[in-house]
Design an enzyme around this catalytic site. Structure first.
Site, PDB file in Angstrom:
ATOM      1  N   SER A   1     -15.009  15.815  -9.358  1.00  0.00           N
ATOM      2  CA  SER A   1     -13.841  16.663  -9.609  1.00  0.00           C
ATOM      3  C   SER A   1     -12.803  15.850 -10.350  1.00  0.00           C
ATOM      4  O   SER A   1     -12.284  14.855  -9.836  1.00  0.00           O
ATOM      5  CB  SER A   1     -13.251  17.162  -8.287  1.00  0.00           C
TER       6      SER A   1
ATOM      7  N   HIS B   1     -16.470  19.108 -12.231  1.00  0.00           N
ATOM      8  CA  HIS B   1     -15.781  20.169 -11.493  1.00  0.00           C
ATOM      9  C   HIS B   1     -14.314  20.151 -11.915  1.00  0.00           C
ATOM     10  O   HIS B   1     -13.653  19.108 -11.865  1.00  0.00           O
ATOM     11  CB  HIS B   1     -15.938  19.906  -9.998  1.00  0.00           C
TER      12      HIS B   1
ATOM     13  N   ASP C   1     -10.672  21.765 -11.311  1.00  0.00           N
ATOM     14  CA  ASP C   1      -9.859  22.497 -10.341  1.00  0.00           C
ATOM     15  C   ASP C   1      -8.603  23.046 -10.998  1.00  0.00           C
ATOM     16  O   ASP C   1      -7.749  22.289 -11.455  1.00  0.00           O
ATOM     17  CB  ASP C   1      -9.457  21.567  -9.198  1.00  0.00           C
TER      18      ASP C   1
ATOM     19  N   MET D   1      -5.206  25.158 -10.438  1.00  0.00           N
ATOM     20  CA  MET D   1      -4.280  25.559  -9.363  1.00  0.00           C
ATOM     21  C   MET D   1      -2.978  26.069  -9.971  1.00  0.00           C
ATOM     22  O   MET D   1      -2.494  25.511 -10.953  1.00  0.00           O
ATOM     23  CB  MET D   1      -3.963  24.341  -8.487  1.00  0.00           C
TER      24      MET D   1
ATOM     25  N   HIS E   1     -13.226  25.930 -11.214  1.00  0.00           N
ATOM     26  CA  HIS E   1     -12.876  26.510  -9.903  1.00  0.00           C
ATOM     27  C   HIS E   1     -11.440  27.020  -9.976  1.00  0.00           C
ATOM     28  O   HIS E   1     -10.501  26.227 -10.026  1.00  0.00           O
ATOM     29  CB  HIS E   1     -13.048  25.401  -8.840  1.00  0.00           C
TER      30      HIS E   1
ATOM     31  N   MET F   1      -8.252  28.421  -8.501  1.00  0.00           N
ATOM     32  CA  MET F   1      -7.446  28.614  -7.284  1.00  0.00           C
ATOM     33  C   MET F   1      -6.109  29.184  -7.731  1.00  0.00           C
ATOM     34  O   MET F   1      -5.071  28.527  -7.687  1.00  0.00           O
ATOM     35  CB  MET F   1      -7.264  27.270  -6.568  1.00  0.00           C
TER      36      MET F   1
ATOM     37  N   MET G   1     -15.786  25.856   0.397  1.00  0.00           N
ATOM     38  CA  MET G   1     -14.703  24.882   0.527  1.00  0.00           C
ATOM     39  C   MET G   1     -14.851  24.175   1.867  1.00  0.00           C
ATOM     40  O   MET G   1     -14.925  24.819   2.917  1.00  0.00           O
ATOM     41  CB  MET G   1     -13.329  25.571   0.471  1.00  0.00           C
TER      42      MET G   1
ATOM     43  N   GLY H   1      -8.482  14.537  -1.735  1.00  0.00           N
ATOM     44  CA  GLY H   1      -8.259  13.473  -0.763  1.00  0.00           C
ATOM     45  C   GLY H   1      -8.092  13.908   0.682  1.00  0.00           C
ATOM     46  O   GLY H   1      -7.648  13.131   1.525  1.00  0.00           O
TER      47      GLY H   1
ATOM     48  N   ASP I   1     -17.438  21.619  -1.613  1.00  0.00           N
ATOM     49  CA  ASP I   1     -16.285  21.029  -2.305  1.00  0.00           C
ATOM     50  C   ASP I   1     -15.193  20.676  -1.309  1.00  0.00           C
ATOM     51  O   ASP I   1     -14.633  21.556  -0.655  1.00  0.00           O
ATOM     52  CB  ASP I   1     -15.766  22.068  -3.313  1.00  0.00           C
ATOM     53  N   GLY I   2     -14.887  19.376  -1.232  1.00  0.00           N
ATOM     54  CA  GLY I   2     -13.757  18.927  -0.428  1.00  0.00           C
ATOM     55  C   GLY I   2     -14.149  17.852   0.566  1.00  0.00           C
ATOM     56  O   GLY I   2     -14.948  18.092   1.464  1.00  0.00           O
TER      57      GLY I   2
ATOM     58  N   GLY J   1     -14.208  14.352  -5.573  1.00  0.00           N
ATOM     59  CA  GLY J   1     -13.089  13.917  -6.402  1.00  0.00           C
ATOM     60  C   GLY J   1     -12.706  12.488  -6.095  1.00  0.00           C
ATOM     61  O   GLY J   1     -13.084  11.547  -6.802  1.00  0.00           O
ATOM     62  N   SER J   2     -11.962  12.326  -5.021  1.00  0.00           N
ATOM     63  CA  SER J   2     -11.450  10.997  -4.656  1.00  0.00           C
ATOM     64  C   SER J   2     -12.561   9.975  -4.499  1.00  0.00           C
ATOM     65  O   SER J   2     -12.408   8.820  -4.906  1.00  0.00           O
ATOM     66  CB  SER J   2     -10.676  11.056  -3.335  1.00  0.00           C
TER      67      SER J   2
END
Ligand code: DX5
Ligand code: ZN
Length: 218
Positions: A8, A32, A34, A36, A65, A67, A135, A143, A173-174, A195-196
């Protein structure tokens, strides 16, 4: 089942985005992205212009994705910018008109559900989508800690997909790390978003490889 790693970019250094993507290229299958809006989730990220820029520098599958409160207004802009699939939240109501638009624009159709949303909410759409995204954190920020209770839904979806022989990928994801990648894959996830754990690692490529090796040991 497919076995894909999707870093991500939310956790990447946006000032060096092209270089960050290039560095992790050999260890991933998708990117990915994101999106937002500060309303559907309490954070802002990026828009179609960034997807357009990414499209110019990579041939990687771009998994977008959304959001945002008004995803229907942004299907065409993201498709035109170069998204390969677009994923919309089931919590926002009937996604079918958006699915139709995605099909018309020839982008993959994705549906996503939050940790608290029951699997029943997405069951009516399983025949109509290419990817179902679970999710495993509350959306809005990278993070956060992985919510393991989500795996029970992934496993139930896996059983349905296998039983019905559906052509549908399951994505999670997450909070994915090399530590929980195995249980996510065991539950039946095909695509792991991280991601992180990738972009905040000292060596993002090694981190992506480590997540893959942990998820699907050979
Ligand atoms: C959360 C996003 C995730 C997030 C993942 O709202 O949808 O894709 O970037 O980041 P990590 O892997 O750091 O949880
Ligand atoms: Zn995401």
């Amino acid at each position: 089942m497919s076995q894909k790693i999707a870093p991500s970019i939310l956790a990447a250094d946006f000032a060096r985005l092209g270089a960050e993507v290039e560095a992790v290229r050999a260890g991933c299958d998708q990117l990915h992205v994101d999106v937002m809006d500060g309303h559907f989730v309490p954070n802002l990220s990026l828009g179609p212009a960034v997807v357009e820029s990414l499209r110019r520098v990579t041939d990687l599958h771009l998994d977008v994705h959304l959001m945002i409160d008004n995803p229907a207004e942004f299907i065409t802009p993201f498709a035109n910018a170069g998204a390969d699939n677009i994923t919309v939240h089931v919590e926002l109501g009937d996604p079918r008109p958006m699915f139709e638009e995605m099909r018309r624009l020839k982008v993959g159709v994705g549906l996503v559900l939050n940790p608290e949303t029951p699997l029943d909410a997405v069951i009516p759409y399983l025949d109509e989508i290419d990817v179902l995204l679970f999710m495993s954190v509350n959306p809005g920020f990278g993070g956060q800690a992985f919510i393991p209770e989500v795996l029970e839904k992934v496993a139930r979806a896996r059983a349905i997909v296998d039983e019905r022989g559906l052509d549908l990928e399951l994505e999670i994801d997450g909070g994915i790390t090399a530590e929980n990648a195995f249980i996510a894959a065991q539950a039946g996830a095909d695509i792991l978003v991280a991601g992180s754990a990738v972009f905040r690692a000292p060596d993002s490529l090694a981190a992506a490889h480590a997540i893959r090796a942990a998820a699907w040991p050979t």
